[in-house]
Design a protein around this motif. Structure first.
Motif, short mmCIF file in Angstrom:
data_model
loop_
_atom_site.label_atom_id
_atom_site.label_comp_id
_atom_site.label_asym_id
_atom_site.label_seq_id
_atom_site.Cartn_x
_atom_site.Cartn_y
_atom_site.Cartn_z
N LEU A 57 0.79 99.77 28.62
CA LEU A 57 -0.47 99.98 27.91
C LEU A 57 -1.52 98.96 28.35
CD1 LEU A 57 0.93 100.65 24.32
CD2 LEU A 57 -0.33 102.31 25.73
N VAL A 58 -1.11 97.73 28.45
CA VAL A 58 -2.03 96.65 28.82
C VAL A 58 -2.51 96.86 30.26
CG1 VAL A 58 -2.19 94.17 29.26
CG2 VAL A 58 -1.09 95.01 27.16
N ALA A 59 -1.60 97.22 31.17
CA ALA A 59 -1.98 97.43 32.56
C ALA A 59 -2.98 98.57 32.70
CB ALA A 59 -0.74 97.71 33.40
N SER A 60 -2.87 99.58 31.84
CA SER A 60 -3.79 100.71 31.92
C SER A 60 -5.21 100.31 31.56
CB SER A 60 -3.32 101.84 31.01
OG SER A 60 -3.48 101.51 29.63
N ALA A 61 -5.37 99.16 30.92
CA ALA A 61 -6.71 98.65 30.60
C ALA A 61 -7.17 97.62 31.62
CB ALA A 61 -6.69 98.02 29.20
N GLY A 62 -6.37 97.38 32.66
CA GLY A 62 -6.74 96.40 33.67
C GLY A 62 -6.46 94.97 33.27
N LEU B 242 3.85 97.66 18.94
CA LEU B 242 3.29 98.74 19.75
C LEU B 242 1.96 99.24 19.17
CD1 LEU B 242 6.48 100.78 20.71
CD2 LEU B 242 4.87 99.72 22.30
N THR B 243 1.91 99.37 17.85
CA THR B 243 0.67 99.81 17.21
C THR B 243 -0.46 98.83 17.48
OG1 THR B 243 1.89 100.96 15.46
CG2 THR B 243 -0.40 100.37 15.01
N ALA B 244 -0.17 97.55 17.37
CA ALA B 244 -1.20 96.53 17.61
C ALA B 244 -1.70 96.62 19.05
CB ALA B 244 -0.64 95.14 17.33
N CYS B 245 -0.79 96.84 20.00
CA CYS B 245 -1.20 96.94 21.40
C CYS B 245 -2.02 98.20 21.65
CB CYS B 245 0.03 96.92 22.29
SG CYS B 245 -0.35 96.89 24.06
N GLU B 246 -1.60 99.32 21.06
CA GLU B 246 -2.35 100.56 21.22
C GLU B 246 -3.77 100.43 20.67
OE1 GLU B 246 0.26 103.18 19.21
OE2 GLU B 246 1.48 103.63 21.00
N GLU B 247 -3.92 99.73 19.53
CA GLU B 247 -5.24 99.52 18.96
C GLU B 247 -6.08 98.58 19.83
OE1 GLU B 247 -4.65 98.02 15.03
OE2 GLU B 247 -4.08 99.95 14.19
N SER B 248 -5.42 97.66 20.49
CA SER B 248 -6.13 96.67 21.30
C SER B 248 -6.59 97.21 22.64
CB SER B 248 -5.22 95.45 21.55
OG SER B 248 -4.81 94.85 20.36
N ARG B 249 -5.83 98.14 23.20
CA ARG B 249 -6.04 98.57 24.59
C ARG B 249 -7.49 98.96 24.90
NH1 ARG B 249 -6.19 103.09 27.55
NH2 ARG B 249 -5.88 104.38 25.71
N PRO B 250 -8.19 99.75 24.06
CA PRO B 250 -9.56 100.15 24.44
C PRO B 250 -10.53 98.98 24.54
CG PRO B 250 -8.69 101.54 22.67
CD PRO B 250 -7.75 100.39 22.80
N ASN B 251 -10.19 97.85 23.92
CA ASN B 251 -11.12 96.72 23.88
C ASN B 251 -10.66 95.53 24.72
OD1 ASN B 251 -13.08 97.72 21.77
ND2 ASN B 251 -11.15 97.89 20.64
N LEU B 252 -9.57 95.69 25.47
CA LEU B 252 -9.10 94.59 26.31
C LEU B 252 -10.03 94.41 27.49
CD1 LEU B 252 -5.25 95.20 26.40
CD2 LEU B 252 -6.43 93.27 25.33
N PRO C 95 -10.84 93.53 31.24
CA PRO C 95 -10.09 93.49 32.50
C PRO C 95 -9.80 92.05 32.91
CG PRO C 95 -11.83 95.11 32.65
CD PRO C 95 -12.05 94.37 31.34
N GLY C 96 -8.56 91.80 33.26
CA GLY C 96 -8.16 90.45 33.65
C GLY C 96 -7.67 89.59 32.51
N ALA C 97 -7.83 90.07 31.27
CA ALA C 97 -7.37 89.28 30.12
C ALA C 97 -5.85 89.21 30.09
CB ALA C 97 -7.89 89.89 28.82
N LEU C 98 -5.34 88.18 29.44
CA LEU C 98 -3.91 88.06 29.19
C LEU C 98 -3.60 88.59 27.80
CD1 LEU C 98 -3.04 84.47 30.46
CD2 LEU C 98 -2.25 86.61 31.45
N TYR C 99 -2.58 89.43 27.71
CA TYR C 99 -2.11 89.93 26.41
C TYR C 99 -0.67 89.45 26.26
CZ TYR C 99 -1.29 93.09 22.47
OH TYR C 99 -0.99 93.62 21.22
#
Length: 267
Positions: free
Chosen positions: A103-108, A70-80, A82-86
Motif C-alpha cells: 500500500l505504501v509503495a503504491s503511494a510512492g 491495515l486500516t490505518a495504512c489504507e487511510e494514510s495512503r492517499p495523503n502520503l 512521495p519519498g516519505a517513510l511509513y
C-alpha cells in the motif's frame, strides 16, 4: 535539517503516549487516534483526522494495534508524500506487514516494518526496536538522531515482525505455563514450595539447560508423553484449566514422530 522533519504518529495508546512525549520536544509532531480527539489540555498535538496528521509528513510512525494497522495504512495512503517513510511498529503478522508495504509503495513512499522488542514504559524512546525493509537503515538513522534505539536488520517487511512474534511464542508461552503450573500448585496445597522451585529453575537456566531440554525431549519423548498425560489427569482432578499441559503432551507426541530441531552449531 533533520530537526525540521515533520513527523506524524498514528495511535495514542500506551506506546503512542510514550513515544509522543519523547518526540514532541525534538521534532514537529502531529498525532492522530480516532479514540483521542483534539484537546486544549496540552501535550502532543492531537489532530482531528488521519489526513491532517499524515499530509506533508516526512516520517509516519504507526503505533496502532495490530488489528487496526491495515486500516490505518489504507487511510494514510492517499495523503502520503512521495519519498516519505511509513514505519509500522504494530505487532502484526508478517503477511500484514507485506500488505502495508504494498500500500505504501503504491503511494510512492517507503514502508519500514518495526518490531518493539521490550515493554516500552520501562525505557521510553530508548526501547529497542528492530526494523526491516529497504529503508530500515534510513529510519534507524532518523530515529537515532532523535533518541530512539532502532536496529536495522535488512531483509523485507515482515522479517522484523517474525522475530517479534517468535519471541512472543517463547515469552508469552512461558508466561502461560507459569500461570497454569502455579494455579495447579496452589490447588494441590504446595504453592510456596513450587514458587521457590520455579525461581530456582529459572535462575539456573543457561545454554546447557536449554540444550538439555531439547535433547531430553528427543531421547525420552515416549516416557515424557506418558508423564504429561498423567499431569493432565492430575490438573483435571484439581479442577485447574490445563490447556498448556495438554498442549505439551501433544507437542511431545509429535516429537516422537519428527524429532526435535538441533541447537545452533550442533547436528
Amino acid at each position: 535539517m533533520a530537526s525540521l522533519m515533520q513527523v506524524a504518529m498514528l495511535g495514542y495508546g500506551e506506546v503512542g503516549h510514550v513515544l509522543a512525549r519523547g518526540l514532541a520536544p525534538r521534532v514537529p509532531l502531529r498525532v492522530y487516534d480516532p479514540a483521542h480527539p483534539p484537546s486544549p489540555s496540552g501535550g502532543p498535538p492531537l489532530v482531528a483526522c488521519n489526513a491532517e496528521a499524515v499530509r506533508g509528513a516526512d516520517v509516519v510512525i504507526a503505533v496502532t494495534t495490530g488489528a487496526d494497522s491495515l486500516t490505518a495504512c489504507e487511510e494514510s495512503r492517499p495523503n502520503l508524500r512521495p519519498g516519505a517513510l511509513y514505519a509500522d511498529l504494530s505487532t502484526s503478522a508478517p503477511g500484514d506487514k507485506l500488505r502495508i508495504a504494498e500500500l505504501v509503495a503504491s503511494a510512492g513512499a517507503s514502508a519500514v516494518d518495526g518490531a518493539i522488542m521490550a515493554p516500552i514504559p520501562l525505557r521510553g524512546l530508548a526501547t529497542p526496536i528492530l526494523a526491516s525493509g529497504d529503508d530500515a537503515a534510513r529510519f534507524a538513522d532518523f530515529a537515532g538522531r532523535h533518541g530512539m534505539d532502532v536496529t536495522p536488520i535488512g531483509g523485507s517487511p515482515g522479517d522484523a515482525a517474525a522475530r517479534k512474534l517468535l519471541r512472543s511464542v517463547l515469552v508469552k508461552g512461558l508466561s502461560a505455563l507459569v500461570i497454569e503450573s502455579r494455579r495447579a500448585a496452589e490447588a494441590a496445597g504446595v504453592g510456596e514450595w513450587f514458587w521457590e522451585h520455579l525461581l530456582e529453575t529459572v535462575s539456573a537456566a543457561d545454554e546447557r539447560f536449554v540444550v538439555r531440554l531439547l535433547a531430553g525431549a528427543g531421547q525420552h519423548s515416549v516416557r515424557r508423553v506418558h508423564e504429561m498425560h498423567a499431569a493432565t489427569r492430575m490438573l483435571e482432578s484439581l479442577g485447574v484449566p490445563h490447556a498448556m499441559t495438554a498442549a505439551t503432551a501433544a507437542t511431545l507426541e509429535e516429537v516422537t514422530r519428527t524429532g526435535v530441531p538441533p541447537s545452533p552449531g550442533r547436528s
